[in-house]
Design an enzyme around this catalytic site. Sequence first.
Site, PDB file in Angstrom:
ATOM      1  N   THR A   1      -5.076 -12.939  58.452  1.00  0.00           N
ATOM      2  CA  THR A   1      -3.748 -12.472  58.850  1.00  0.00           C
ATOM      3  C   THR A   1      -3.666 -11.992  60.293  1.00  0.00           C
ATOM      4  OG1 THR A   1      -4.249 -10.260  57.989  1.00  0.00           O
ATOM      5  CG2 THR A   1      -3.132 -11.797  56.497  1.00  0.00           C
TER       6      THR A   1
ATOM      7  N   TYR B   1      -1.312 -19.322  62.741  1.00  0.00           N
ATOM      8  CA  TYR B   1      -1.226 -18.596  61.465  1.00  0.00           C
ATOM      9  C   TYR B   1      -0.179 -19.234  60.558  1.00  0.00           C
ATOM     10  CZ  TYR B   1      -0.007 -14.860  58.180  1.00  0.00           C
ATOM     11  OH  TYR B   1       0.276 -14.136  57.043  1.00  0.00           O
TER      12      TYR B   1
END
Length: 291
Positions: A69, A132
Amino acid sequence: MKKILVTGCNGQLGRAIRKEYAGSDVEFVNTDVTEGEGVKALDITDVDAVLKMVEETKPEVIINCAAHTNVDACETQWDLAYKINAIGPRNLSIAASKAGAKMIHVSTDYVFEGNGTRPYTEFDEPNPVSAYGKTKLEGENFVKAFADKYFILRTAWLYGEGKNFVKTMLRLAETHDEVSVVSDQLGSPTSAVELAKMIHYLEPTENYGVFHATCEGDTNWAEFAEAIFKRAGKNTKVNHVTSEQYAKMNPASANRPAYSILDNYMLRLTSDFRMADWQDALDVYMKTLDF
């Protein structure tokens, strides 16, 4: 007794899920990258290890809370991000199908480009602008391809028991009279407690598919910081800056969606469950902190 395997059990959401289910007739198989007390080590990027774990423990539900993350780090760690955010969910989905288990996968608002003018529904076309977001979208696609029974939950701006924006702001307030925070990125701060409640609600059902899962209402990062300081009784000034200004101060930062407000459309259409307003959820969370 129902058996649920949780990956990333020591993260913010993993911890919230265990607390949410406390007292329920559920046995958890808690896994994370490293072994610990009551926690089994599991590398979700290793398909053989995943298949072996699922075959041995025979869960009826798999909840994937594991992810890479760190948005900025993903830009320079593409292979690692892809393995964790895409291959991991693929492996878990393959194992879930083989075991006849339900697959619950947590995704992100970052699958969208962020140039919208209205909240994104589950039917809007994803177009991520960061490594991401791209790897998380690939994870979603693998879940759809390999899991027979799945829930994909897209959440945003998550905070809970662990490292998060709320705690970062409170820590900065201890040593800074003012902070600079982006004000042109819009979204919905979401409590891990609220997301865990939604997972607990959906998990026993057969209401499968893609769901947006954020607290109601929206704000920007600077106003979110001001809300935190107000509740904490801090006088720290928040300087509103643009994403462009922030990028100049932090040149390694990845592209982030300017508009990532999600509409919990499918949840609203298919159930009576509603997530709390972001300000109400923040009130509850702040009472758990020592500051």
